[in-house]
Motif scaffolding. Sequence first.
Motif, mmCIF file in Angstrom:
data_model
loop_
_atom_site.group_PDB
_atom_site.id
_atom_site.type_symbol
_atom_site.label_atom_id
_atom_site.label_comp_id
_atom_site.label_asym_id
_atom_site.label_seq_id
_atom_site.Cartn_x
_atom_site.Cartn_y
_atom_site.Cartn_z
ATOM 1 N N GLY A 211 0.778 -1.224 0.124
ATOM 2 C CA GLY A 211 0.023 -0.101 -0.009
ATOM 3 C C GLY A 211 0.809 1.216 0.083
ATOM 4 N N ASP B 102 0.765 -5.021 -8.683
ATOM 5 C CA ASP B 102 -0.190 -4.588 -7.764
ATOM 6 C C ASP B 102 0.391 -4.768 -6.458
ATOM 7 O OD1 ASP B 102 -2.194 -3.748 -6.290
ATOM 8 O OD2 ASP B 102 -3.703 -5.052 -6.993
ATOM 9 N N SER C 70 -0.786 -2.966 -3.594
ATOM 10 C CA SER C 70 -1.902 -2.322 -2.637
ATOM 11 C C SER C 70 -1.935 -3.064 -1.478
ATOM 12 C CB SER C 70 -3.204 -2.269 -3.424
ATOM 13 O OG SER C 70 -3.772 -3.538 -3.772
#
Length: 145
Positions: free
Chosen positions: A77, A127, A129
Amino acid sequence: RGKVFATAQTFANTGRMIGPIAATHLISWYGVGAAFVLAALMTLGSASIVFLVDRRQAVSKVPESKPVMRKQETMFGDDWEDEFGSKEDIEELGKYVAELLSKRHYQWVSKKDQVRCWINHAIPELDVSKREAYKETFSSVFGRA
């Protein structure tokens, strides 16, 4: 290293020329065992020199300490941190990729724009996140990790 190797070869070749002559005279003066005793003494002397030189170099060379890398849990994140290599790391990987492209017959110099576009599509963004999303995108690119 070249100087050391040349010096070692010079002494080895000199010994090959002088050794048989000296051994012949020693045998005629002192008997057969004298040549073997001289060879043993010279071998012992050579081993001593090698031991002393190696030991002196080991003491004089203090190894440079590299920064210790500690394994930390990867953050995801907003806490994600991209990895950046040193100049040497970048040059090493760049050289590897350039050699790989050449060996596999890619015209990467004359068609640089097309190769860059291909690399951009071949290496998708992962990704970051969440851990699960990262693992999933990583696995889709590289297979099961």
